[in-house]
Design a protein around this motif. Structure first.
Motif, PDB file in Angstrom:
ATOM      1  N   LEU A   1       0.846  -1.199   0.000  1.00  0.00           N
ATOM      2  CA  LEU A   1       0.000   0.000   0.000  1.00  0.00           C
ATOM      3  C   LEU A   1       0.880   1.247   0.000  1.00  0.00           C
ATOM      4  O   LEU A   1       1.725   1.425   0.878  1.00  0.00           O
ATOM      5  N   MET A   2       0.689   2.095  -0.995  1.00  0.00           N
ATOM      6  CA  MET A   2       1.389   3.383  -1.082  1.00  0.00           C
ATOM      7  C   MET A   2       0.417   4.486  -0.646  1.00  0.00           C
ATOM      8  O   MET A   2      -0.700   4.576  -1.177  1.00  0.00           O
ATOM      9  N   ILE A   3       0.860   5.327   0.280  1.00  0.00           N
ATOM     10  CA  ILE A   3      -0.032   6.349   0.868  1.00  0.00           C
ATOM     11  C   ILE A   3       0.560   7.733   0.633  1.00  0.00           C
ATOM     12  O   ILE A   3       1.702   8.005   1.017  1.00  0.00           O
ATOM     13  N   TRP A   4      -0.248   8.599   0.013  1.00  0.00           N
ATOM     14  CA  TRP A   4       0.159   9.993  -0.184  1.00  0.00           C
ATOM     15  C   TRP A   4      -0.420  10.911   0.896  1.00  0.00           C
ATOM     16  O   TRP A   4       0.184  11.915   1.231  1.00  0.00           O
ATOM     17  N   SER A   5      -1.567  10.569   1.429  1.00  0.00           N
ATOM     18  CA  SER A   5      -2.194  11.378   2.479  1.00  0.00           C
ATOM     19  C   SER A   5      -2.450  10.470   3.676  1.00  0.00           C
ATOM     20  O   SER A   5      -3.212   9.501   3.584  1.00  0.00           O
ATOM     21  N   SER A   6      -1.813  10.791   4.775  1.00  0.00           N
ATOM     22  CA  SER A   6      -1.941   9.957   5.975  1.00  0.00           C
ATOM     23  C   SER A   6      -3.319  10.129   6.605  1.00  0.00           C
ATOM     24  O   SER A   6      -4.088  11.044   6.271  1.00  0.00           O
ATOM     25  N   GLU A   7      -3.616   9.234   7.534  1.00  0.00           N
ATOM     26  CA  GLU A   7      -4.907   9.304   8.226  1.00  0.00           C
ATOM     27  C   GLU A   7      -5.037  10.604   9.002  1.00  0.00           C
ATOM     28  O   GLU A   7      -6.119  11.216   9.027  1.00  0.00           O
ATOM     29  N   ASN A   8      -3.954  11.057   9.614  1.00  0.00           N
ATOM     30  CA  ASN A   8      -4.007  12.318  10.365  1.00  0.00           C
ATOM     31  C   ASN A   8      -4.294  13.502   9.448  1.00  0.00           C
ATOM     32  O   ASN A   8      -5.040  14.417   9.810  1.00  0.00           O
ATOM     33  N   GLU A   9      -3.704  13.503   8.272  1.00  0.00           N
ATOM     34  CA  GLU A   9      -3.929  14.599   7.322  1.00  0.00           C
ATOM     35  C   GLU A   9      -5.387  14.614   6.848  1.00  0.00           C
ATOM     36  O   GLU A   9      -5.995  15.690   6.733  1.00  0.00           O
ATOM     37  N   LEU A  10      -5.928  13.446   6.578  1.00  0.00           N
ATOM     38  CA  LEU A  10      -7.316  13.375   6.122  1.00  0.00           C
ATOM     39  C   LEU A  10      -8.269  13.840   7.219  1.00  0.00           C
ATOM     40  O   LEU A  10      -9.184  14.637   6.960  1.00  0.00           O
ATOM     41  N   ASN A  11      -8.068  13.372   8.436  1.00  0.00           N
ATOM     42  CA  ASN A  11      -8.941  13.786   9.539  1.00  0.00           C
ATOM     43  C   ASN A  11      -8.793  15.277   9.836  1.00  0.00           C
ATOM     44  O   ASN A  11      -9.776  15.955  10.180  1.00  0.00           O
ATOM     45  N   SER A  12      -7.588  15.796   9.701  1.00  0.00           N
ATOM     46  CA  SER A  12      -7.368  17.224   9.927  1.00  0.00           C
ATOM     47  C   SER A  12      -8.089  18.067   8.885  1.00  0.00           C
ATOM     48  O   SER A  12      -8.662  19.120   9.199  1.00  0.00           O
ATOM     49  N   THR A  13      -8.090  17.616   7.639  1.00  0.00           N
ATOM     50  CA  THR A  13      -8.799  18.341   6.584  1.00  0.00           C
ATOM     51  C   THR A  13     -10.299  18.340   6.828  1.00  0.00           C
ATOM     52  O   THR A  13     -10.971  19.365   6.691  1.00  0.00           O
ATOM     53  N   VAL A  14     -10.839  17.189   7.217  1.00  0.00           N
ATOM     54  CA  VAL A  14     -12.274  17.112   7.524  1.00  0.00           C
ATOM     55  C   VAL A  14     -12.630  18.032   8.681  1.00  0.00           C
ATOM     56  O   VAL A  14     -13.651  18.737   8.650  1.00  0.00           O
ATOM     57  N   GLN A  15     -11.796  18.055   9.711  1.00  0.00           N
ATOM     58  CA  GLN A  15     -12.086  18.890  10.871  1.00  0.00           C
ATOM     59  C   GLN A  15     -12.031  20.371  10.512  1.00  0.00           C
ATOM     60  O   GLN A  15     -12.844  21.167  11.006  1.00  0.00           O
ATOM     61  N   ARG A  16     -11.106  20.757   9.660  1.00  0.00           N
ATOM     62  CA  ARG A  16     -11.015  22.163   9.245  1.00  0.00           C
ATOM     63  C   ARG A  16     -12.265  22.587   8.469  1.00  0.00           C
ATOM     64  O   ARG A  16     -12.809  23.672   8.686  1.00  0.00           O
ATOM     65  N   VAL A  17     -12.728  21.717   7.595  1.00  0.00           N
ATOM     66  CA  VAL A  17     -13.948  22.024   6.845  1.00  0.00           C
ATOM     67  C   VAL A  17     -15.150  22.069   7.784  1.00  0.00           C
ATOM     68  O   VAL A  17     -16.029  22.931   7.661  1.00  0.00           O
ATOM     69  N   ARG A  18     -15.199  21.155   8.750  1.00  0.00           N
ATOM     70  CA  ARG A  18     -16.318  21.132   9.704  1.00  0.00           C
ATOM     71  C   ARG A  18     -16.342  22.407  10.552  1.00  0.00           C
ATOM     72  O   ARG A  18     -17.417  22.985  10.780  1.00  0.00           O
TER      73      ARG A  18
END
Length: 237
Positions: free
Chosen positions: A110-127
């Motif tokens: 599995l190759m990951i460009w966006s970590s779980e922390n980055e994804l959750n941080s983006t969702v929280q900023r939008v929220r």
């Protein structure tokens, strides 16, 4: 769009973005966990991939995206992708990794460009921004509703100023008052009340002929208005 969510000033658009982003991130994280549990190796700690370029779309970024197209659905694997040691060019999105090759699962990684922390941080900023817009919208609705509903009815202050000194007669009628009607010649009595509060009125008139009656009209305006009928040889109306 999520990277520049602060530029969005419409709560409805921001809420739609938040709903879609939550769905995508939830699906992404669930599929990652499912693949890792099935035996796909997570090499994100051993391999450092270049960050996604979100602020510009140049030729290099477009060429890099072409290299990470899913071999099955041809979508860009933006957050993560699955690859296999049997191929140095083929990658797959998390949904279609089982179509990529016939190699054992343990050979895939599995190759990951966006970590779980980055994804959750983006969702929280939008929220957070969405909540801010909602609070501002509610405040604006309260202010606008207060502006639409005045504290007093229209004209109340003007009537109070014009009629504050007027006296109001609350005494009952005595029974002998004369009722007057204003004309251009002055006030003319047209009916009289007796002691039993009954009203004397002129008898019903069916024709103007053969009667010595005079019709009093008010022609001060463009329209003619009958203001009274005077009985012949009498001063009453």
């Amino acid at each position: 769009m999520a990277q520049h969510v602060e530029e969005e000033q419409c709560h409805k658009n921001c809420s739609l973005l938040l709903k879609e982003l939550e769905r995508i991130v939830e699906e992404e994280l669930q599929l990652r966990k499912k693949l890792i549990d099935s035996g796909v190796r997570d090499v994100s700690e051993q391999i450092e991939l270049p960050k996604n370029c979100l602020d510009q779309l140049d030729e290099d970024s477009a060429e890099y995206d072409d290299k990470r197209l899913c071999h099955a659905c041809k979508h860009v694997c933006f957050f993560s992708a699955v690859a296999c040691v049997c191929s140095q060019s083929n990658v797959s999105c998390l949904r279609h990794s089982h179509y990529m090759c016939r190699c054992p699962v343990q050979r895939r990684y599995l190759m990951i460009w966006s970590s779980e922390n980055e994804l959750n941080s983006t969702v929280q900023r939008v929220r957070n921004h969405c909540n801010c817009l909602k609070a501002n919208q509610n405040q604006q609705e309260i202010v606008s509703s207060m502006m639409r509903l005045p504290s007093v009815a229209l004209g109340v202050e003007r009537d109070k100023e014009e009629h504050s000194e007027d006296s109001i007669n609350v005494e009952p009628c005595g029974g002998n008052e004369t009722v007057f009607r204003g004309t251009h010649e002055g006030n003319i009595p047209i009916q009289r009340a007796d002691a039993s509060n009954s009203i004397f009125t002129a008898p019903e008139v069916t024709s103007d002929e053969d009667r010595g009656e005079g019709v009093l009209v008010d022609d001060t305006d463009d329209e003619i208005e009958v203001v009274g009928v005077r009985v012949a040889n009498s001063s009453s109306y």
